[in-house]
Motif scaffolding. Structure first.
Motif, PDB file in Angstrom:
ATOM      1  N   GLU A  81     -36.433  45.396  -5.642  1.00  0.00           N
ATOM      2  CA  GLU A  81     -36.733  45.796  -4.267  1.00  0.00           C
ATOM      3  C   GLU A  81     -35.992  44.942  -3.237  1.00  0.00           C
ATOM      4  OE1 GLU A  81     -39.587  44.402  -6.183  1.00  0.00           O
ATOM      5  OE2 GLU A  81     -39.433  46.275  -7.281  1.00  0.00           O
ATOM      6  N   THR A  82     -35.897  43.641  -3.503  1.00  0.00           N
ATOM      7  CA  THR A  82     -35.254  42.728  -2.557  1.00  0.00           C
ATOM      8  C   THR A  82     -33.881  42.253  -3.031  1.00  0.00           C
ATOM      9  OG1 THR A  82     -36.384  40.842  -3.573  1.00  0.00           O
ATOM     10  CG2 THR A  82     -37.470  41.889  -1.688  1.00  0.00           C
ATOM     11  N   THR A  84     -33.238  39.908  -5.180  1.00  0.00           N
ATOM     12  CA  THR A  84     -33.250  38.446  -5.173  1.00  0.00           C
ATOM     13  C   THR A  84     -33.928  37.918  -6.426  1.00  0.00           C
ATOM     14  OG1 THR A  84     -35.361  38.392  -3.982  1.00  0.00           O
ATOM     15  CG2 THR A  84     -33.350  38.268  -2.649  1.00  0.00           C
ATOM     16  N   ASN A  86     -36.656  35.344  -7.661  1.00  0.00           N
ATOM     17  CA  ASN A  86     -37.829  34.721  -7.063  1.00  0.00           C
ATOM     18  C   ASN A  86     -38.516  33.800  -8.056  1.00  0.00           C
ATOM     19  OD1 ASN A  86     -38.071  36.181  -4.401  1.00  0.00           O
ATOM     20  ND2 ASN A  86     -37.874  37.870  -5.827  1.00  0.00           N
TER      21      ASN A  86
END
Length: 104
Positions: A81-82, A84, A86
């Motif tokens: 979704e991002t 990235t 995490n």
């Protein structure tokens, strides 16, 4: 595929671990073939111990785990979704011998 030909499902990436408390993901440039840093994860500040001893990808390529010289283990997970990496909760424990236990 169904004809027994290996079809890569992940991009070609290289993971490096460093004494500076970071891990870096590298990939080759499609035009030149030169490997360039794509992302950096890790302890970017405030860490007083020695850096990472090594790291590796999870079987699905969507997680990275690193282990430090101090015995710490850290985990990052990829989020589509991002787009990235995490930090995630990772296993932890003592880094030296346990000398006493009190059961109340």
């Amino acid at each position: 595929d169904s004809e027994g030909v290996l079809v890569p499902h992940q991009p070609m990436l290289l993971l490096t671990a460093s004494m500076d408390h970071t891990l870096m993901l590298w990939s080759p440039d499609t035009a030149t073939g030169i490997w360039t840093n794509q992302v950096r994860v890790g302890q970017l500040s405030g860490w007083q111990s020695v850096g990472y001893y090594g790291g590796g990808f999870g079987p699905d390529g969507a997680s990275i785990m690193a282990h430090g010289y101090d015995g710490a283990v850290q985990l990052w997970r990829w989020r589509d979704e991002t787009e990235t990496w995490n930090p995630s909760i990772s296993p932890t424990g003592h880094v030296d011998a346990v000398e006493d236990v009190s059961w109340d």
